[in-house]
Design a protein around this motif. Structure first.
Motif, PDB file in Angstrom:
ATOM      1  N   GLN A 198      -2.228   0.628  -2.418  1.00  0.00           N
ATOM      2  CA  GLN A 198      -1.015   1.230  -2.971  1.00  0.00           C
ATOM      3  C   GLN A 198      -1.172   2.743  -3.091  1.00  0.00           C
ATOM      4  OE1 GLN A 198      -0.295   0.538  -7.186  1.00  0.00           O
ATOM      5  NE2 GLN A 198       1.900   0.253  -6.792  1.00  0.00           N
ATOM      6  N   THR A 209       1.190   5.386  -0.989  1.00  0.00           N
ATOM      7  CA  THR A 209       2.110   6.270  -1.716  1.00  0.00           C
ATOM      8  C   THR A 209       1.665   7.720  -1.657  1.00  0.00           C
ATOM      9  OG1 THR A 209       0.952   5.755  -3.786  1.00  0.00           O
ATOM     10  CG2 THR A 209       2.912   4.459  -3.270  1.00  0.00           C
ATOM     11  N   SER A 241       6.980   9.547   0.510  1.00  0.00           N
ATOM     12  CA  SER A 241       7.294   9.716  -0.906  1.00  0.00           C
ATOM     13  C   SER A 241       8.489   8.881  -1.342  1.00  0.00           C
ATOM     14  CB  SER A 241       7.556  11.199  -1.218  1.00  0.00           C
ATOM     15  OG  SER A 241       8.614  11.686  -0.409  1.00  0.00           O
ATOM     16  N   THR A 252       8.788   2.715  -1.758  1.00  0.00           N
ATOM     17  CA  THR A 252       8.303   2.018  -2.946  1.00  0.00           C
ATOM     18  C   THR A 252       7.231   1.014  -2.541  1.00  0.00           C
ATOM     19  OG1 THR A 252      10.436   2.225  -4.062  1.00  0.00           O
ATOM     20  CG2 THR A 252       8.951   0.491  -4.852  1.00  0.00           C
TER      21      THR A 252
END
Length: 251
Positions: free
Chosen positions: A43, A47, A53, A56
């Motif tokens: 994750q 990210t 950016s 999700t």
């Protein structure tokens, strides 16, 4: 575009690489696996990448053999992402197994429970969500090992992957011409943690290359795809028709 995707078994191997490639295409991701530390690291990796950016990425610790938890996590993930889950990839699996009758029923049972019974639970949970909105894309990751029965340590594994393929086909027949789509992906030998201990693997490709073919087939929503297409699409046809003495020499 089916933007919101859930992938099980996403902490390593094919699942983790699918996450990377789908994220690069702008998909929102729900990543699940037992190893939460690896999920969190993935994750953070995704990210933190430039250009992602707006993507999700959420994670859930999930043991797919805990069937109640499968339903809980799928429902929670569906509620968390705006618009719900558009695609669910049933990917979690293991490669354990021993020749039948050699005293390791426990390994074969674990393989059967993880690769098929847990896949059934994931399909049930996914279809509950998709039937409610009459939309969605359910993807089963099977294997070229599903084409024929295979010997020794691979016997149970091959049987579970064949069962997954049959499960997918049954749903495809039921949903023919309807908005809910079902895909069965049959990867050939793609380098991953699942097979890193296997020596002399023929036609093996690197994880990134193999998963790129998987992702392309998934995005195209193919009902059935052997990937990479070369050499596995023609080889699967040969394997399916080969008499047992010839098949034994091929594998």
């Amino acid at each position: 575009m089916r933007r919101n995707i859930l992938i099980t078994g996403a902490s390593s191997g094919l699942g983790a690489e699918m996450a990377r490639q789908f994220a690069a295409k702008g998909h929102n991701l729900v990543l699940t696996a037992r190893r939460e530390d690896r999920l969190k690291a993935l994750q953070t990796e995704l990210t933190g990448q430039e250009g992602l950016s707006g993507t999700t990425v959420v994670t859930y610790r999930l043991d797919v053999t805990d069937h109640e938890q499968v339903f809980e996590v799928f429902r929670a993930a569906d509620a968390e992402l705006e618009g719900g889950l558009h695609r669910i990839i049933v990917n979690a699996g293991i490669g354990k197994g021993t020749p039948l009758g050699t005293g390791r029923f426990d390994a074969n049972l674990e393989t059967a429970e993880t690769n098929f019974i847990a896949a059934l639970a994931q399909a049930e949970a996914a279809m509950e969500l998709f039937r409610a909105r009459n939309a969605g894309h359910l993807v089963f990751i099977s294997s070229v090992a599903a084409v024929r029965g295979l010997p020794k340590a691979v016997t149970t594994y091959a049987a579970t992957k064949a069962a997954v393929g049959t499960l997918a086909e049954g749903l495809q027949l039921e949903l023919l011409g309807k908005p809910i789509k079902v895909s069965a992906i049959f990867p050939g030998y793609i380098r991953s943690e699942l097979n890193e201990h296997v020596a002399n693997t023929p036609f093996v490709v690197d994880t990134e290359v193999g998963v790129r073919a998987m992702v392309a087939a998934i995005e195209a929503e193919k009902a059935k795809a052997y990937v990479p297409g070369w050499p596995w699409a023609p080889l699967a046809r040969v394997m399916r028709l080969a008499p047992l003495p010839l098949l034994r020499r091929m594998i």
